[in-house]
Scaffold this motif. Structure first.
Motif, PDB file in Angstrom:
ATOM      1  N   ASN A  77     -17.372 -66.747 -30.885  1.00  0.00           N
ATOM      2  CA  ASN A  77     -18.337 -67.791 -31.236  1.00  0.00           C
ATOM      3  C   ASN A  77     -19.573 -67.238 -31.945  1.00  0.00           C
ATOM      4  O   ASN A  77     -20.593 -67.924 -32.009  1.00  0.00           O
ATOM      5  N   GLN A  78     -19.498 -66.008 -32.454  1.00  0.00           N
ATOM      6  CA  GLN A  78     -20.605 -65.348 -33.136  1.00  0.00           C
ATOM      7  C   GLN A  78     -21.882 -65.307 -32.286  1.00  0.00           C
ATOM      8  O   GLN A  78     -23.004 -65.377 -32.795  1.00  0.00           O
ATOM      9  N   VAL A  79     -21.721 -65.190 -30.981  1.00  0.00           N
ATOM     10  CA  VAL A  79     -22.849 -65.067 -30.061  1.00  0.00           C
ATOM     11  C   VAL A  79     -23.323 -63.624 -30.082  1.00  0.00           C
ATOM     12  O   VAL A  79     -22.522 -62.690 -30.063  1.00  0.00           O
ATOM     13  N   THR A  80     -24.662 -63.431 -30.150  1.00  0.00           N
ATOM     14  CA  THR A  80     -25.204 -62.076 -30.227  1.00  0.00           C
ATOM     15  C   THR A  80     -25.856 -61.615 -28.926  1.00  0.00           C
ATOM     16  O   THR A  80     -26.157 -60.431 -28.783  1.00  0.00           O
ATOM     17  N   THR A  81     -26.095 -62.525 -27.981  1.00  0.00           N
ATOM     18  CA  THR A  81     -26.750 -62.156 -26.726  1.00  0.00           C
ATOM     19  C   THR A  81     -26.110 -62.913 -25.565  1.00  0.00           C
ATOM     20  O   THR A  81     -25.823 -64.102 -25.677  1.00  0.00           O
ATOM     21  N   ILE A  82     -25.924 -62.201 -24.446  1.00  0.00           N
ATOM     22  CA  ILE A  82     -25.487 -62.827 -23.204  1.00  0.00           C
ATOM     23  C   ILE A  82     -26.557 -62.536 -22.163  1.00  0.00           C
ATOM     24  O   ILE A  82     -26.929 -61.379 -21.959  1.00  0.00           O
ATOM     25  N   GLN A  83     -27.056 -63.586 -21.523  1.00  0.00           N
ATOM     26  CA  GLN A  83     -28.045 -63.432 -20.457  1.00  0.00           C
ATOM     27  C   GLN A  83     -27.445 -63.931 -19.158  1.00  0.00           C
ATOM     28  O   GLN A  83     -26.693 -64.904 -19.161  1.00  0.00           O
ATOM     29  N   MET A  84     -27.824 -63.267 -18.061  1.00  0.00           N
ATOM     30  CA  MET A  84     -27.288 -63.633 -16.749  1.00  0.00           C
ATOM     31  C   MET A  84     -28.442 -63.861 -15.779  1.00  0.00           C
ATOM     32  O   MET A  84     -29.439 -63.149 -15.827  1.00  0.00           O
ATOM     33  N   ALA A  85     -28.261 -64.812 -14.876  1.00  0.00           N
ATOM     34  CA  ALA A  85     -29.192 -64.980 -13.760  1.00  0.00           C
ATOM     35  C   ALA A  85     -28.667 -64.128 -12.611  1.00  0.00           C
ATOM     36  O   ALA A  85     -27.479 -64.181 -12.298  1.00  0.00           O
ATOM     37  N   GLU A  92     -26.069 -53.201 -22.399  1.00  0.00           N
ATOM     38  CA  GLU A  92     -25.243 -52.447 -23.325  1.00  0.00           C
ATOM     39  C   GLU A  92     -25.213 -53.162 -24.668  1.00  0.00           C
ATOM     40  O   GLU A  92     -25.385 -54.365 -24.748  1.00  0.00           O
ATOM     41  N   ARG A  93     -25.022 -52.412 -25.690  1.00  0.00           N
ATOM     42  CA  ARG A  93     -24.876 -52.997 -27.014  1.00  0.00           C
ATOM     43  C   ARG A  93     -23.492 -52.622 -27.517  1.00  0.00           C
ATOM     44  O   ARG A  93     -23.138 -51.460 -27.557  1.00  0.00           O
ATOM     45  N   GLU A  94     -22.721 -53.638 -27.827  1.00  0.00           N
ATOM     46  CA  GLU A  94     -21.374 -53.428 -28.354  1.00  0.00           C
ATOM     47  C   GLU A  94     -21.324 -54.078 -29.728  1.00  0.00           C
ATOM     48  O   GLU A  94     -21.166 -55.279 -29.839  1.00  0.00           O
ATOM     49  N   GLY A  95     -21.477 -53.281 -30.729  1.00  0.00           N
ATOM     50  CA  GLY A  95     -21.544 -53.850 -32.070  1.00  0.00           C
ATOM     51  C   GLY A  95     -22.810 -54.686 -32.184  1.00  0.00           C
ATOM     52  O   GLY A  95     -23.895 -54.199 -31.944  1.00  0.00           O
ATOM     53  N   LYS A  96     -22.652 -55.951 -32.460  1.00  0.00           N
ATOM     54  CA  LYS A  96     -23.803 -56.839 -32.587  1.00  0.00           C
ATOM     55  C   LYS A  96     -24.059 -57.646 -31.318  1.00  0.00           C
ATOM     56  O   LYS A  96     -24.934 -58.489 -31.285  1.00  0.00           O
ATOM     57  N   LEU A  97     -23.311 -57.379 -30.239  1.00  0.00           N
ATOM     58  CA  LEU A  97     -23.429 -58.148 -29.016  1.00  0.00           C
ATOM     59  C   LEU A  97     -24.338 -57.405 -28.029  1.00  0.00           C
ATOM     60  O   LEU A  97     -24.011 -56.304 -27.606  1.00  0.00           O
ATOM     61  N   LEU A  98     -25.474 -57.987 -27.685  1.00  0.00           N
ATOM     62  CA  LEU A  98     -26.379 -57.405 -26.696  1.00  0.00           C
ATOM     63  C   LEU A  98     -26.239 -58.174 -25.399  1.00  0.00           C
ATOM     64  O   LEU A  98     -26.353 -59.397 -25.376  1.00  0.00           O
ATOM     65  N   VAL A  99     -25.981 -57.441 -24.342  1.00  0.00           N
ATOM     66  CA  VAL A  99     -25.820 -58.053 -23.023  1.00  0.00           C
ATOM     67  C   VAL A  99     -27.009 -57.655 -22.178  1.00  0.00           C
ATOM     68  O   VAL A  99     -27.245 -56.468 -21.953  1.00  0.00           O
ATOM     69  N   ILE A 100     -27.808 -58.651 -21.736  1.00  0.00           N
ATOM     70  CA  ILE A 100     -28.985 -58.353 -20.899  1.00  0.00           C
ATOM     71  C   ILE A 100     -28.998 -59.212 -19.659  1.00  0.00           C
ATOM     72  O   ILE A 100     -28.304 -60.174 -19.569  1.00  0.00           O
TER      73      ILE A 100
END
Length: 125
Positions: A90-98, A117-125
């Protein structure tokens, strides 16, 4: 054998029951920002889930739940890999979690295995 799948309406009562047991709350499943919920089942029993909310180019996971007796069995890792696959599709660039700030073990796990972590253009915070 564990099975990952998209939740259906029949799952929402079970999910709210688990949320109520663990956190004393439920979730509004008619929320327009909620695009889907992924569940994990073991022999027909719902053992893990995460709802996904979408805003612009990011996913927000208000809950990332695994039943206590299923922790340390690789379920969270498989569930999160599915979320990342959906994000890329879905061309999402960031995932945020509670997360619960008072649960040090969970925070350590997320830092070690799932987040920051950064995987390509995907930032997970």
């Amino acid at each position: 054998m564990f099975k990952l799948r998209q939740a259906n309406e029949m799952d929402f009562t079970s999910i709210n029951h688990l949320l109520n047991q663990e956190y004393g709350t439920g979730m509004d499943w008619k929320d327009k920002a909620l695009i889907q919920t992924i569940v994990v089942e073991d022999q027909g029993e719902l053992v893990a889930f995460t709802p996904i909310q979408f805003a612009k180019d990011s996913f927000y996971l208000p809950y990332f739940f695994v039943k206590k007796e299923y922790i340390r069995k690789g379920i969270a890792q498989h569930l999160f890999e599915k979320v990342k696959k959906l994000a890329r599709a879905n061309q999402v660039t960031t995932i945020q979690m509670a997360i619960n700030l008072f649960d040090e073990e969970t925070i350590h796990y997320y830092k070690e295995r799932l987040v920051m972590e950064r995987e390509g253009k995907l930032l997970v915070i």
